[in-house]
Design a protein around this motif. Structure first.
Motif, PDB file in Angstrom:
ATOM      1  N   LYS A  61       0.875  -1.141  -0.105  1.00 40.62           N
ATOM      2  CA  LYS A  61       0.062   0.078  -0.085  1.00 40.62           C
ATOM      3  C   LYS A  61       0.844   1.306   0.137  1.00 40.62           C
ATOM      4  O   LYS A  61       0.697   2.029  -0.843  1.00 40.62           O
ATOM      5  CB  LYS A  61      -1.010  -0.255   1.318  1.00 40.62           C
ATOM      6  CG  LYS A  61      -2.156   0.997   1.076  1.00 40.62           C
ATOM      7  CD  LYS A  61      -3.169   0.674   2.032  1.00 40.62           C
ATOM      8  CE  LYS A  61      -4.310   1.762   1.921  1.00 40.62           C
ATOM      9  NZ  LYS A  61      -5.283   1.614   3.047  1.00 40.62           N
ATOM     10  N   PHE A  62       1.659   1.300   0.660  1.00 37.57           N
ATOM     11  CA  PHE A  62       2.576   2.638   1.159  1.00 37.57           C
ATOM     12  C   PHE A  62       3.768   2.501   0.125  1.00 37.57           C
ATOM     13  O   PHE A  62       4.869   3.189   0.332  1.00 37.57           O
ATOM     14  CB  PHE A  62       2.995   2.903   2.571  1.00 37.57           C
ATOM     15  CG  PHE A  62       1.516   3.031   3.065  1.00 37.57           C
ATOM     16  CD1 PHE A  62       0.639   4.115   2.849  1.00 37.57           C
ATOM     17  CD2 PHE A  62       1.135   2.045   4.217  1.00 37.57           C
ATOM     18  CE1 PHE A  62      -0.615   4.398   3.485  1.00 37.57           C
ATOM     19  CE2 PHE A  62      -0.353   2.131   4.696  1.00 37.57           C
ATOM     20  CZ  PHE A  62      -1.066   3.423   4.554  1.00 37.57           C
ATOM     21  N   ALA A  63       3.959   1.617  -0.520  1.00 38.26           N
ATOM     22  CA  ALA A  63       5.339   1.558  -1.408  1.00 38.26           C
ATOM     23  C   ALA A  63       5.365   2.626  -2.514  1.00 38.26           C
ATOM     24  O   ALA A  63       4.267   2.809  -3.145  1.00 38.26           O
ATOM     25  CB  ALA A  63       5.406   0.177  -2.059  1.00 38.26           C
ATOM     26  N   ASP A  64       6.327   3.785  -2.558  1.00 37.65           N
ATOM     27  CA  ASP A  64       6.555   4.526  -3.582  1.00 37.65           C
ATOM     28  C   ASP A  64       7.828   4.659  -3.937  1.00 37.65           C
ATOM     29  O   ASP A  64       8.031   5.390  -4.945  1.00 37.65           O
ATOM     30  CB  ASP A  64       5.972   6.102  -3.072  1.00 37.65           C
ATOM     31  CG  ASP A  64       6.710   6.257  -1.710  1.00 37.65           C
ATOM     32  OD1 ASP A  64       7.674   5.776  -1.360  1.00 37.65           O
ATOM     33  OD2 ASP A  64       6.419   7.917  -1.518  1.00 37.65           O
ATOM     34  N   ARG A  65       8.655   3.841  -3.604  1.00 37.42           N
ATOM     35  CA  ARG A  65      10.227   4.069  -3.851  1.00 37.42           C
ATOM     36  C   ARG A  65      10.636   2.642  -3.770  1.00 37.42           C
ATOM     37  O   ARG A  65      10.231   1.733  -3.163  1.00 37.42           O
ATOM     38  CB  ARG A  65      11.012   5.009  -3.065  1.00 37.42           C
ATOM     39  CG  ARG A  65      11.035   4.550  -1.838  1.00 37.42           C
ATOM     40  CD  ARG A  65      11.536   5.744  -0.732  1.00 37.42           C
ATOM     41  NE  ARG A  65      12.823   6.144  -0.996  1.00 37.42           N
ATOM     42  CZ  ARG A  65      13.819   5.745  -0.437  1.00 37.42           C
ATOM     43  NH1 ARG A  65      13.991   4.920   0.411  1.00 37.42           N
ATOM     44  NH2 ARG A  65      14.938   6.228  -0.743  1.00 37.42           N
ATOM     45  N   CYS A  66      11.704   2.454  -4.742  1.00 37.40           N
ATOM     46  CA  CYS A  66      12.693   1.320  -4.790  1.00 37.40           C
ATOM     47  C   CYS A  66      13.878   1.659  -3.725  1.00 37.40           C
ATOM     48  O   CYS A  66      14.519   2.533  -4.357  1.00 37.40           O
ATOM     49  CB  CYS A  66      13.292   0.866  -6.015  1.00 37.40           C
ATOM     50  SG  CYS A  66      14.408  -0.351  -5.939  1.00 37.40           S
ATOM     51  N   ASN A  67      13.904   1.089  -2.735  1.00 43.30           N
ATOM     52  CA  ASN A  67      15.165   1.202  -1.919  1.00 43.30           C
ATOM     53  C   ASN A  67      16.293   0.753  -2.284  1.00 43.30           C
ATOM     54  O   ASN A  67      17.474   1.265  -2.115  1.00 43.30           O
ATOM     55  CB  ASN A  67      14.725   0.646  -0.578  1.00 43.30           C
ATOM     56  CG  ASN A  67      13.555   1.276   0.254  1.00 43.30           C
ATOM     57  OD1 ASN A  67      13.615   2.541   0.232  1.00 43.30           O
ATOM     58  ND2 ASN A  67      12.807   0.366   0.931  1.00 43.30           N
ATOM     59  N   HIS A  68      16.107  -0.315  -3.179  1.00 46.86           N
ATOM     60  CA  HIS A  68      17.518  -0.693  -3.677  1.00 46.86           C
ATOM     61  C   HIS A  68      18.084   0.180  -4.711  1.00 46.86           C
ATOM     62  O   HIS A  68      19.563   0.334  -4.655  1.00 46.86           O
ATOM     63  CB  HIS A  68      17.098  -2.340  -4.432  1.00 46.86           C
ATOM     64  CG  HIS A  68      18.204  -2.932  -5.208  1.00 46.86           C
ATOM     65  ND1 HIS A  68      19.453  -3.285  -4.431  1.00 46.86           N
ATOM     66  CD2 HIS A  68      18.209  -3.257  -6.351  1.00 46.86           C
ATOM     67  CE1 HIS A  68      20.237  -3.784  -5.109  1.00 46.86           C
ATOM     68  NE2 HIS A  68      19.750  -3.854  -6.407  1.00 46.86           N
ATOM     69  N   HIS A  69      17.388   0.861  -5.622  1.00 45.94           N
ATOM     70  CA  HIS A  69      17.932   1.810  -6.611  1.00 45.94           C
ATOM     71  C   HIS A  69      17.644   3.308  -6.166  1.00 45.94           C
ATOM     72  O   HIS A  69      18.009   4.024  -7.101  1.00 45.94           O
ATOM     73  CB  HIS A  69      17.176   1.552  -7.994  1.00 45.94           C
ATOM     74  CG  HIS A  69      17.409   0.050  -8.381  1.00 45.94           C
ATOM     75  ND1 HIS A  69      16.631  -0.849  -8.406  1.00 45.94           N
ATOM     76  CD2 HIS A  69      18.513  -0.264  -9.009  1.00 45.94           C
ATOM     77  CE1 HIS A  69      17.213  -1.926  -9.272  1.00 45.94           C
ATOM     78  NE2 HIS A  69      18.348  -1.721  -9.399  1.00 45.94           N
ATOM     79  N   GLN A  70      17.201   3.574  -5.069  1.00 47.04           N
ATOM     80  CA  GLN A  70      16.673   4.924  -4.482  1.00 47.04           C
ATOM     81  C   GLN A  70      16.024   5.763  -5.766  1.00 47.04           C
ATOM     82  O   GLN A  70      16.340   6.757  -5.965  1.00 47.04           O
ATOM     83  CB  GLN A  70      18.095   5.690  -4.238  1.00 47.04           C
ATOM     84  CG  GLN A  70      19.175   4.937  -3.443  1.00 47.04           C
ATOM     85  CD  GLN A  70      18.706   4.734  -2.275  1.00 47.04           C
ATOM     86  OE1 GLN A  70      18.037   5.298  -1.361  1.00 47.04           O
ATOM     87  NE2 GLN A  70      18.939   3.523  -1.497  1.00 47.04           N
ATOM     88  N   LEU A  71      15.139   5.045  -6.091  1.00 52.67           N
ATOM     89  CA  LEU A  71      14.266   5.545  -7.417  1.00 52.67           C
ATOM     90  C   LEU A  71      12.771   5.663  -6.980  1.00 52.67           C
ATOM     91  O   LEU A  71      12.452   4.576  -6.452  1.00 52.67           O
ATOM     92  CB  LEU A  71      14.660   4.932  -8.736  1.00 52.67           C
ATOM     93  CG  LEU A  71      15.690   4.920  -9.380  1.00 52.67           C
ATOM     94  CD1 LEU A  71      15.979   4.217 -10.398  1.00 52.67           C
ATOM     95  CD2 LEU A  71      16.354   6.371  -9.685  1.00 52.67           C
ATOM     96  N   LYS A 100      14.948  10.355  -8.986  1.00 52.06           N
ATOM     97  CA  LYS A 100      15.739   9.965  -7.937  1.00 52.06           C
ATOM     98  C   LYS A 100      14.748  10.221  -6.562  1.00 52.06           C
ATOM     99  O   LYS A 100      14.015  11.319  -6.546  1.00 52.06           O
ATOM    100  CB  LYS A 100      17.006  10.592  -7.747  1.00 52.06           C
ATOM    101  CG  LYS A 100      17.866   9.788  -9.083  1.00 52.06           C
ATOM    102  CD  LYS A 100      19.287  10.472  -8.926  1.00 52.06           C
ATOM    103  CE  LYS A 100      19.946   9.522  -9.871  1.00 52.06           C
ATOM    104  NZ  LYS A 100      19.660   9.892 -11.256  1.00 52.06           N
ATOM    105  N   THR A 101      15.014   9.532  -5.756  1.00 50.93           N
ATOM    106  CA  THR A 101      14.530   9.828  -4.221  1.00 50.93           C
ATOM    107  C   THR A 101      15.199  10.656  -3.551  1.00 50.93           C
ATOM    108  O   THR A 101      16.675  10.532  -3.565  1.00 50.93           O
ATOM    109  CB  THR A 101      14.080   8.737  -3.579  1.00 50.93           C
ATOM    110  OG1 THR A 101      14.814   7.768  -3.131  1.00 50.93           O
ATOM    111  CG2 THR A 101      12.911   7.823  -4.154  1.00 50.93           C
TER     112      THR A 101
END
Ligand SMILES: [Zn+2]
Ligand SMILES: [Zn+2]
Length: 165
Positions: free
Chosen positions: A114-124, A164-165
């Motif tokens: 539900k709250f996923a908005d980024r990929c932590n692996h790629h910082q995107l 990028k995040t």
């Protein structure tokens, strides 16, 4: 319970790490030239796969359904279980990390949390639509070509348009 014999036509495939059930079912059905309703009836679980491919898990899958599917696709029940969401998901907007897709061409279940908005692996930031033409992504079982259905931009080439995040 009487066991349905495993049909001789089954061509098994390995799930990618984190692959969603919808994406896996799509790949399996294409590899075996069989519709999901055909696979469901061969597995003896009826029409539930049509709901699972849309991430509709209400009512939740039973242990027996997962075991029957696992037997047909020649995986361990735990491997099928791992393709299901671990937490609450949203299903209206299908999300994509294109950088992940380059590494492993699949839809990851965790992107729909539900709250996923980024990929932590790629910082995107996850993509919520095609960055080129703004079309929504289809359900992952239909990701046969790995490209936007409308403008045909490949998912892999969307990496440079991810923020990028
Ligand atoms: Zn990623
Ligand atoms: Zn597009």
């Amino acid at each position: 319970m009487s066991l349905t014999p495993i049909p001789p036509w089954v061509f098994s495939i390995d799930p990618y790490p984190g692959e969603s059930i919808s994406h896996f079912l799509g790949r399996f059905s294409r590899e075996n030239y069989a519709s999901l309703s055909h696979i469901g009836s061969k597995a003896g679980i009826g029409a539930v796969l049509g709901r699972w491919e849309k991430f509709r898990f209400n009512p939740p899958p039973t242990g027996q359904q997962l075991a029957s599917l696992a037997r047909l696709v020649r995986l361990k029940p735990e491997q099928v279980q791992q393709m299901l969401p671990e937490e609450t998901i949203q299903i209206r907007v299908i999300r994509l990390c294109a950088a992940c897709y380059v590494e492993e061409p699949c839809h990851k279940m965790k992107w729909q949390h539900k709250f996923a908005d980024r990929c932590n692996h790629h910082q995107l930031r996850l993509l919520l639509e095609c960055p080129n033409c703004k079309a929504k992504f289809p359900i992952p079982s239909q990701w046969a070509k790995g490209a936007c259905k409308r403008c045909l931009m490949t998912f892999s080439s969307m990496v440079s348009l991810q923020k990028k995040t």
